[in-house]
Design an enzyme around this catalytic site. Structure first.
Site, mmCIF file in Angstrom:
data_model
loop_
_atom_site.group_PDB
_atom_site.id
_atom_site.type_symbol
_atom_site.label_atom_id
_atom_site.label_comp_id
_atom_site.label_asym_id
_atom_site.label_seq_id
_atom_site.Cartn_x
_atom_site.Cartn_y
_atom_site.Cartn_z
ATOM 1 N N ARG A 1 0.817 -1.227 0.000
ATOM 2 C CA ARG A 1 0.000 0.000 0.000
ATOM 3 C C ARG A 1 0.849 1.276 0.000
ATOM 4 N NH1 ARG A 1 -2.439 -3.166 -1.511
ATOM 5 N NH2 ARG A 1 -4.410 -4.058 -0.916
ATOM 6 N N SER B 1 -11.513 -0.519 2.266
ATOM 7 C CA SER B 1 -10.781 -0.708 3.525
ATOM 8 C C SER B 1 -10.464 0.643 4.127
ATOM 9 C CB SER B 1 -9.470 -1.450 3.268
ATOM 10 O OG SER B 1 -9.753 -2.708 2.729
ATOM 11 N N GLU C 1 -6.332 4.250 5.788
ATOM 12 C CA GLU C 1 -5.846 4.079 4.415
ATOM 13 C C GLU C 1 -6.212 5.255 3.499
ATOM 14 O OE1 GLU C 1 -6.245 0.185 2.161
ATOM 15 O OE2 GLU C 1 -7.193 1.573 0.764
#
Ligand SMILES: Cc1cc2nc3c(=O)[nH]c(=O)nc-3n(C[C@H](O)[C@H](O)[C@H](O)COP(=O)(O)OP(=O)(O)OC[C@H]3O[C@@H](n4cnc5c(N)ncnc54)[C@H](O)[C@@H]3O)c2cc1C
Length: 342
Positions: A169, A243, A338
């Site tokens: 990520r 998410s 995130e």
């Protein structure tokens, strides 16, 4: 030269983002040609305003105070095959294409590499930013290079996969060099044939349950779409950013201590880093399915926060604080958000 750019004023950020909250953006400039990028940054400079690059808004959350700046809304279109050596095919997509449309394009040509990323919302240009991935594939594994506008050099450049520094990520585009580059196109090299290696557990379970033995890209794409539909909210119908928390990175030295205290704790090695599954941590606090300040912790995947009835960003911040505190109290681990914020 006369430049025709579509510029809108006072646009609700909620309309541009899948979490559907936040105040107004002062300006939104639609980018339909690469020259629009140059002009849009000039426009922002002239106004003395900050900028924000927006694709599908599926990883961006608007704050209540809005954005007193210029949103560059990426609408660059086009997908081309650049090369074919018999075994691999090189495909370039303009950054405003949907990642899912690129997945469909490659699957139609029997190419493997991004079929498991089918149905991830958002644009191709945002994919390298946080090295998007799902079901065992990530964009960093197949990416050759990106074309980008460098806002410091004020010029168009190419960044190689090595320069982008992909990790879980993460890339230079959301860390060291955040906001410096406007990605205009992404080039991937994909293999002809079937997905390699062991499949992600839930994907394999779906194939087994449905008696599907083949692993062709089209089969995997269909399976991923079906598995996601049962678990992940459709952003067209339900407001979320997917998410909401990243998995928690831990040092190798911490692992034994964590496993001694919490024998079932799921810790995975992803690339070079060790990650604790954040969804499991939230589930263990008993918050799965709960409604906190108008935000629902999804009862299907605890990592997903759904904007069910939150009036504003302040509600989301209160829900986030409650979840972070619950995980910290139980595990001593710190959850990190995130999605980006504008
Ligand atoms: C229901 C749902 C499911 C999801 N599932 C997944 C998943 O399985 N895996 C996964 O990895 N992600 C997932 N996501 C997150 C999201 O889809 C990805 O992060 C996606 O790449 C965001 O694309 P976007 O165009 O919507 O990005 P945006 O929200 O528009 O932008 C995200 C960030 O990238 C920057 N950015 C956007 N375009 C460019 C560009 N052209 N150049 C430079 N910077 C740019 C923005 O400034 C911002 O910082 C999911 C989200 C939702 C809502």
């Amino acid at each position: 030269m006369i430049v025709y750019m579509k510029i809108r004023e006072n646009v609700p950020i909620a309309e541009l983002t899948t979490m559907r909250m936040g105040g107004f953006a002062r300006y939104v400039v639609e980018i339909t040609t690469v020259n629009d990028i140059v002009e849009a940054y000039k426009f922002a400079d002239e106004k003395g305003l900050p900028t924000y690059i927006l694709g599908g808004g599926s990883n961006t959350i608007g704050r209540d105070e809005g954005f007193d700046g210029v949103i560059l809304l990426n609408k660059l279109r086009g997908i081309d095959v650049l090369g074919d050596d018999g075994e691999t095919v090189t495909v370039q997509a303009m950054a405003g294409e949907k990642l899912d449309d690129l997945a469909a394009f490659t699957v139609e040509r029997d190419l493997t590499g991004i079929e498991a990323m089918s149905a991830i919302p958002g644009t191709v240009g945002a994919a390298p930013v946080q090295n998007v991935g799902a079901y065992g594939q990530d964009i960093g594994a197949v990416l050759v290079s990106v074309e980008a506008f460098d806002t410091e050099l004020r010029d168009f450049i190419t960044l190689s996969v090595k320069e982008l520094g992909f990790r879980y990520r993460r890339s230079i585009l959301n860390s060291d060099m955040k906001k410096r580059f406007f990605v205009t196109a992404v080039t991937v090299r994909l293999r002809r044939g079937e997905i390699a290696g062991e499949l992600y557990r839930s994907l394999q379970a779906y194939l087994d349950e449905n008696g599907i033995a083949d692993r062709r890209p089209a089969t995997i794409r269909d399976a991923v779409i079906a598995v996601r539909a049962g678990k992940i909210p459709n952003p067209m119908k339900i407001a979320s950013s997917g998410s909401f928390f990243k998995n928690v990175s831990v040092d190798e030295a911490e692992i034994d201590g964590l496993r001694a205290k919490f024998p079932n704790i799921p810790i995975y090695k992803i690339g070079e880093s060790w990650e604790v599954a954040a969804g499991w941590l939230i589930e263990q606090t008993g918050l799965k399915g709960q409604l906190l300040h108008g935000m629902r912790v999804s009862d299907k995947a605890a990592l997903i926060l759904i904007n069910e009835s939150a009036g504003n960003y302040a509600d989301l911040a209160a829900a986030r604080a409650a979840i972070v505190a619950a995980v910290r109290d139980k595990f001593g681990l710190e959850l990190e958000q995130e999605p980006e914020e504008i």
